[in-house]
Scaffold this motif. Sequence first.
Motif, PDB file in Angstrom:
ATOM      1  N   LEU A   1       0.915  -1.451   0.084  1.00 57.72           N
ATOM      2  CA  LEU A   1      -0.030  -0.075  -0.097  1.00 57.72           C
ATOM      3  C   LEU A   1       0.774   1.176   0.051  1.00 57.72           C
ATOM      4  CD1 LEU A   1      -2.745  -1.029   2.367  1.00 57.72           C
ATOM      5  CD2 LEU A   1      -2.861  -0.857  -0.059  1.00 57.72           C
TER       6      LEU A   1
ATOM      7  N   ALA B   1       2.173   2.010  -3.164  1.00 56.74           N
ATOM      8  CA  ALA B   1       1.201   2.340  -4.215  1.00 56.74           C
ATOM      9  C   ALA B   1       0.964   3.844  -3.797  1.00 56.74           C
ATOM     10  CB  ALA B   1      -0.076   1.365  -4.059  1.00 56.74           C
ATOM     11  N   GLY B   2       1.377   4.350  -2.833  1.00 55.13           N
ATOM     12  CA  GLY B   2       1.275   5.801  -2.742  1.00 55.13           C
ATOM     13  C   GLY B   2      -0.015   6.031  -1.891  1.00 55.13           C
ATOM     14  N   VAL B   3      -0.300   5.400  -1.158  1.00 52.86           N
ATOM     15  CA  VAL B   3      -1.630   5.586  -0.331  1.00 52.86           C
ATOM     16  C   VAL B   3      -1.074   6.604   0.890  1.00 52.86           C
ATOM     17  CG1 VAL B   3      -3.241   4.544   1.388  1.00 52.86           C
ATOM     18  CG2 VAL B   3      -2.731   3.340  -0.803  1.00 52.86           C
TER      19      VAL B   3
ATOM     20  N   LEU C   1       0.646   6.281 -12.177  1.00 48.54           N
ATOM     21  CA  LEU C   1       0.166   5.823 -10.612  1.00 48.54           C
ATOM     22  C   LEU C   1      -0.681   4.748 -10.863  1.00 48.54           C
ATOM     23  CD1 LEU C   1       0.223   8.940  -8.620  1.00 48.54           C
ATOM     24  CD2 LEU C   1       1.531   7.213  -8.230  1.00 48.54           C
TER      25      LEU C   1
ATOM     26  N   MET D   1      -0.515   1.127  -8.665  1.00 46.32           N
ATOM     27  CA  MET D   1      -1.671   0.582  -7.941  1.00 46.32           C
ATOM     28  C   MET D   1      -2.145  -0.874  -8.598  1.00 46.32           C
ATOM     29  SD  MET D   1      -3.788   0.982  -5.637  1.00 46.32           S
ATOM     30  CE  MET D   1      -4.521   2.550  -4.985  1.00 46.32           C
TER      31      MET D   1
ATOM     32  N   MET E   1      -1.858  -3.849  -6.216  1.00 44.84           N
ATOM     33  CA  MET E   1      -3.051  -4.803  -5.684  1.00 44.84           C
ATOM     34  C   MET E   1      -2.819  -6.098  -6.414  1.00 44.84           C
ATOM     35  SD  MET E   1      -5.378  -3.071  -4.387  1.00 44.84           S
ATOM     36  CE  MET E   1      -4.072  -2.094  -3.495  1.00 44.84           C
TER      37      MET E   1
END
Lengths: 634, 101, 487
Positions: free
Chosen positions: C381, C384-386, C417, C421, C425
């Motif tokens: 996460l 993924a740049g959360v 991005l 993601m 995921m």
Amino acid sequence: MTGTVLAALAAQAAPLLACALILIFLRGRPRVAAGTAIAALTVSFAAAAFLVWQVAVPNTASVSQTLWLPVQGGAGLAFGVILDPLAVTMALVVAAITLAVMVYSTGYMRGDPGFARYFGFLALFGWAMLGLVLASNLLQLLVFWELVGLASFLLIGFWFEREAPAAAARKAFLMTRVGDVGFLLGVLLLIRALGVATIPDVLAAATSSAPGFTVPLVAFLLLMGVVGKSAQGPLFTWLPDAMEGPTPVSALLHSATMVAAGVFLVARLHPLFAAAPGVMQGLLWLALVTALASATMAMVANDIKRVLAYSSISQLSYMLMALAAGSVAAGFFHLTTHAGFKALLFLSSGIFIHHAHSNDMREIAGHEPLSQKAGVIGLVAGSLALAGVIPFAGYFSKEMVLGAMGERVGGVVLALAYLGAGLTAYYTFRMVFLTLRGQTPRRQEARDIAPAAHVAGHEEHFSAAAHAAMAWPVLALAALTLVLGYLGGFFATRLSPALPHEGPFHVGGGALVALALVAAGIALAWYEFGRAGALRLGFAERVPALKSFFGDNWYLDRLYKATVIRWTLALSRAAKWNDHTVLDGASDGVAQGTVWGGRILSMVQNGFVQAYVAVAISVVAALGIWLTRTGGLP
Amino acid sequence: MSPALYLGFATLLFGVGLYGLLQRRSLVAMLISLELMLAAVSVNVVALTTLTGHDASMGQVVALILVGVAAAETAIGLSLFVAIHRASHSIDVETLSELKG
Amino acid sequence: MNGPGLLTLLVLCPAVGLAVILAIPGRFPKAIKVASALTGLATLLVTGLIYAKFDPAAAGKQLLEQVPWIPAVGIEWHNGVDGISLPLLVLTAIVFFTGVLVMWELKERVKEYFAFMTLLVTGVFGVFVSLDLFFFLFYYELAVLPMYLLIAVWGSTRKEYGAMKLTLYLLAGTALVVPAALAVYWAAGLNTFDLVRLGTVHYGHTFQIVVYPFLFVGFGILAGMWPLHTWSPVGHVAAPTAVSMLHAGVLMKLGAYGILRVAMPLLPEGAHYWMLATAILATVNIVYGAFVALSQTDLKFVIGFSSVSHMGIVLLGLSTMSQDGINGAVFQMFSHGIMTALFFAAVGYIYDRYHTRDMTRLGGLSKYVPVASAFFIVAALCGAGVPGFASFWAELLVFLGTLKTFPVLAWIVVLALVVTMAYSMRAIVVGFFGAPHEELHHPADISLFLSLPRAILVAVLLVLGFYPRLMLDIIDPATRALIGVLK
């Protein structure tokens, strides 16, 4: 720090604290975990109620903030809380629904091995959503926007050990990310042009024209985020799949609050969007198409949660249409009533699902649905509200939406919006009649039945306390559907004080048309599904092509699979091939070349002393000849 | 008497030594050839010293030193050959080509 | 001139630890592990002291130490830290300490393993504190070379190939850097390797344009620059867990740090001349790395290519030569270091227990090893740049800087991005969600002791994710000073 700011901070801090406590320390103690989460949300609810009471002046926003991120060419980005009627009202809605869902979940999720984790995630969502609502800075809003997406991912994929929820969670996160990329770019452009992203400053700049700041572009990019989050237009297909999550989660995130975040954002930044009329016109049409399209999908779905999901999409479109037509109050009013009655519908459908162990309406009908009193009350009250029957909440808010549209857009759009209201009544009552007036379960059609989400073998021990935990929130929300409708004036005076307001009981020509259409829709549903001896097959379901087209999300998923997804994967494979074959091949080639070169040169080194001597002497001789030719050493 | 005759003789001697060094496969024969080449060098030294105008006995002294060095070299070389022969039962250079690249 | 102080102590810490490890006989593996852990703890403590003594408000180099070493050619024992190197010192200390703990179950040649690891860390600390070009390059090599043995002896998949490839690529980088550094030394004509004094010289325009690419590409190889990145995923896959952590977490940062500390301040005109080219290369890094990661099935390959992608963000930030960009790049160096260390630590546990890293053969792990899986999910996460994790802020700043300098590239990178993601995921859903495979034998969940290092890494990511100023307030003044030099 004033009391209101303190309250706003407390409303956010409590769920965050609960989430951390539960996920770190309380994973093995489900009852304590649930208690902690509910206590935290009670604090948030109280704080939000206090805020609604305190922050009453329309058109004023008090911002208190502190520097968070230094940025070149500006004072840096400050994070804080914004306190205006819009924010605090939304905060109250969020806290109330979250609390209701949490109480309901103590019954619905009882005995699930991940019970504590579930409440931890719910608290995470509560924190993120309240943070989103109260954020004073667009970047901060973006942060919480992504965090509610994270909570959504975790909650949809709560039953991760089954394939479908895992896939649905991934799809939801990815599809909203597509929209969020636009949102991020929009915020970045804003920060770049203005050096700040504090919401009142941004709104002030929208009307002036800062250099290098193009309002339509920014508005368009921000709307991409809205479209993703509120499941509109091309990005809606994640929402029906998201129904794989637990039903209370669908109630909270995927109908009442999280998906409404997009609508909330448009309301929040309404002056900015209003400064880009072309974009707003586009939004209006997009929302209109979405409203009608999702209504057609709801007409053929047999999974009760999917019907509700499509109706959520459709109602979100109505909110966006109201906003696009210029009325914040109407859009937000509909958001509030919708949050109430849609949460109610989901929660009462959860009672049936729990009872019948199936999401399929025909299955539910075969399990004596009428024995579930709270469920029946909730379903009927919620449906009446959703369909827009006077005097339920949905009637007033939808009336306000259509009224606002009538004043500003008119024509074809308005006509189609009215048509949508009729379709809403039709599919809503199709759902009611299919669920409650069934005769025998038709098991031969079981192939498109989603498996009951929670079959964990704990139903025998399902206690009266659990039933009560599920019934009370439903009854409370059912009562609310009768009350919320009369708050129209409250929203109008606080959110759009400049616009004329006609009061909740104004029944003009438009309202009569709407009511007539609703009555027609209900009558059609009765004829097709409700009356004794009905075929229980809708007009759209009789045409196989239509049924397949509507039932398969208008083939959008297939389209994406055949195009975007396929192309991306092909590109990915090409890149992988390039890496393993071309680039690695090149470097391995250089290495091999070096080795071969060494092999060739090593042939000189043959181990024969005489060969070395011969070479040495020839070199000396050559050197001697060269030296005598050139006349000795330099 | 011109040194040319001596130089020609030395060249001849050197050539014979070089040929032997490159041609023979036995280490002993190669050592003998090497000694021949060294002798050619000694002859050259003695002959060329007469041209420098210095005392000609200088060259003879150097030649004597060279003879001593050659003797020492032969002694070391032969003892090495004995050691090699003990290890690999051969003093043929073709079989002693382990130091390949 | 100041005598040796804290920074010398910091470099000496692992060196002394190395001596102690070598002195302990190999038949006491436990004692060796304890000694290594104590070394790690000592470096953490000294870094903490440096952090406490460091004054963020002052822009220049601090805690200076300067002792002549070889005056004839101008080599000095010259150390100092600023806001750019301090975060990296902290990073190294954290990754080293956690890396030692992660390898607690090592059984094979324990003594040699920890000896090489401490040697490597000595080199890394040396690079980050050194202000003398000679010592900089000396330590740079010291950090790179133990890698070969660590991978070739303790590694797994195709370890000799991976180790050799890595070593050759890195030496190729050195072959570009050293001549360029010497060229700068001679062009300055000051008879000094002192980076500060070398930085005061104005080199000829043509000289800068010619020499800069050597330095950039030479250091860039270590930073995983496209198309010279292929050593990095292969090396990650082959390396044992803690070496992957150090390698991706710290070693790749050496390259970016070299660009930041040597190439850009010495040759600012060269940097300006080539900035578009380097920015495009960095963009390719980001997009390409993400796309390749999407097709991998080995979890370590996924992480390896995500590292390539994320290091592209660092390079892009540097290429913008703007304050936001460089702030973001330095922050990203730190947060990516922690994140990727967490990634490898998480996968290391899974590989140890399941003996496979192929996500299609795993699946459903969250049910059986929830905590161990949670560590991987958190790392994914974060990657993924959360928001809520440090990387989000770092990437945001880089995007902001890029949007100012190269708007088109910024759009491309932000759009990529989605792919980032997608692969994150995919790794989570395929490897950790879904139905568990029947044939897998599920072990017990990760023990509390082994969770400790991973939990430390998660905590660092979260703290900085919630309050980025903790780090940015240190980085910002140093970057401001650097920007002053670049103009």
